[in-house]
Scaffold this motif. Structure first.
Motif, PDB file in Angstrom:
ATOM      1  N   ILE A  47      -8.996   1.599   8.811  1.00  0.00           N
ATOM      2  CA  ILE A  47      -8.041   0.541   9.156  1.00  0.00           C
ATOM      3  C   ILE A  47      -7.003   0.549   8.041  1.00  0.00           C
ATOM      4  O   ILE A  47      -7.307   0.232   6.900  1.00  0.00           O
ATOM      5  N   LYS A  48      -5.774   0.948   8.378  1.00  0.00           N
ATOM      6  CA  LYS A  48      -4.689   0.995   7.381  1.00  0.00           C
ATOM      7  C   LYS A  48      -3.551   0.122   7.868  1.00  0.00           C
ATOM      8  O   LYS A  48      -3.308   0.005   9.064  1.00  0.00           O
ATOM      9  N   GLY A  49      -2.846  -0.484   6.908  1.00  0.00           N
ATOM     10  CA  GLY A  49      -1.704  -1.276   7.320  1.00  0.00           C
ATOM     11  C   GLY A  49      -1.093  -2.078   6.194  1.00  0.00           C
ATOM     12  O   GLY A  49      -1.381  -1.858   5.019  1.00  0.00           O
ATOM     13  N   ARG A  50      -0.249  -3.011   6.602  1.00  0.00           N
ATOM     14  CA  ARG A  50       0.462  -3.900   5.679  1.00  0.00           C
ATOM     15  C   ARG A  50       0.437  -5.304   6.249  1.00  0.00           C
ATOM     16  O   ARG A  50       0.438  -5.483   7.460  1.00  0.00           O
ATOM     17  N   LEU A  86       3.993 -12.747  -0.429  1.00  0.00           N
ATOM     18  CA  LEU A  86       2.795 -11.983  -0.740  1.00  0.00           C
ATOM     19  C   LEU A  86       2.763 -10.780   0.185  1.00  0.00           C
ATOM     20  O   LEU A  86       2.868 -10.922   1.399  1.00  0.00           O
ATOM     21  N   GLU A  87       2.635  -9.583  -0.391  1.00  0.00           N
ATOM     22  CA  GLU A  87       2.541  -8.357   0.396  1.00  0.00           C
ATOM     23  C   GLU A  87       1.258  -7.632   0.041  1.00  0.00           C
ATOM     24  O   GLU A  87       0.904  -7.538  -1.136  1.00  0.00           O
ATOM     25  N   CYS A  88       0.571  -7.139   1.057  1.00  0.00           N
ATOM     26  CA  CYS A  88      -0.701  -6.442   0.846  1.00  0.00           C
ATOM     27  C   CYS A  88      -0.685  -5.106   1.557  1.00  0.00           C
ATOM     28  O   CYS A  88      -0.210  -5.001   2.682  1.00  0.00           O
ATOM     29  N   GLU A  89      -1.221  -4.112   0.887  1.00  0.00           N
ATOM     30  CA  GLU A  89      -1.481  -2.817   1.509  1.00  0.00           C
ATOM     31  C   GLU A  89      -2.967  -2.811   1.871  1.00  0.00           C
ATOM     32  O   GLU A  89      -3.817  -3.064   1.014  1.00  0.00           O
ATOM     33  N   PHE A 132      -4.612 -11.679   0.986  1.00  0.00           N
ATOM     34  CA  PHE A 132      -3.555 -12.562   0.498  1.00  0.00           C
ATOM     35  C   PHE A 132      -4.029 -13.360  -0.718  1.00  0.00           C
ATOM     36  O   PHE A 132      -3.302 -13.494  -1.703  1.00  0.00           O
ATOM     37  N   ILE A 133      -5.240 -13.872  -0.656  1.00  0.00           N
ATOM     38  CA  ILE A 133      -5.775 -14.654  -1.780  1.00  0.00           C
ATOM     39  C   ILE A 133      -5.904 -13.773  -3.021  1.00  0.00           C
ATOM     40  O   ILE A 133      -5.577 -14.198  -4.133  1.00  0.00           O
ATOM     41  N   LEU A 134      -6.343 -12.536  -2.838  1.00  0.00           N
ATOM     42  CA  LEU A 134      -6.454 -11.619  -3.975  1.00  0.00           C
ATOM     43  C   LEU A 134      -5.097 -11.241  -4.562  1.00  0.00           C
ATOM     44  O   LEU A 134      -5.001 -10.898  -5.740  1.00  0.00           O
TER      45      LEU A 134
END
Length: 174
Positions: free
Chosen positions: A61-64, A84-87, A127-129
């Motif tokens: 599972i890959k995404g943003r 907040l941006e997450c990979e 997001f929390i991390l």
């Protein structure tokens, strides 16, 4: 590709076999844990996911994911907006004992008893991390000036006060 409200759970194994791509949003009202960690959640989460089977035959599972939140500045106590941006790069496992066998590029994510992954929990955790440990404005936008910030040596009035723990040093000697 779907551009709509994302499902709360997905079956990663079936979706990876079909090489599913998701593009959509998760409503702001569902982020209860994130809203406890920030002043305010300002927008829906924009999410793009791709599920596939990699050359090692692992489901991936890959995404943003991206969301706007409001944080309290720890320097001046005013609120400010932050994106907040997450990979995301996960591989589902049925129990966490299997996590050690995954390559380092994938984070393990545990599937539930139905073989599904909660998208909401997965994305909210990320997001929390990604929240800053000490949220602060950029120094040029903060109301507390550089002159008001104290670094290095203590002011003389604080340095001349006796140490309240000096009594403990005598106890240690005995």
């Amino acid at each position: 590709m779907q551009k709509a409200k994302l499902p709360l759970t997905i079956d990663p194994y079936k979706d990876a076999q079909r090489r599913m791509d998701y593009e959509g949003f998760i409503p702001v009202s569902l982020f209860s844990r994130l809203s406890e960690s920030v002043s305010n959640v300002l927008s829906d989460a924009q999410v793009t996911l791709s599920l596939y089977v990699d050359p090692q035959r692992l489901t991936v599972i890959k995404g943003r994911a991206m969301i706007d939140v409001e944080l309290d500045c720890q320097r001046c106590s005013n609120t400010f907006k932050q994106t907040l941006e997450c990979e995301l790069s996960f591989s589902p496992v049925s129990n966490m004992d299997q996590a050690d066998s995954l390559p380092e590029i994938y984070e393990p994510i545990e599937v539930n008893e139905f073989g599904e992954v909660s998208l909401l929990d997965m994305i909210e955790d990320e997001f929390i991390l990604s929240l800053p440990l000490v949220p602060m404005h950029n120094s040029e936008h903060c109301e507390v000036s550089v002159a008001e910030q104290v670094f290095g040596e203590l002011p003389e009035e604080l340095a001349s006060k006796p140490n309240p723990f000096a009594v403990l040093a005598n106890l240690k000697k005995n």
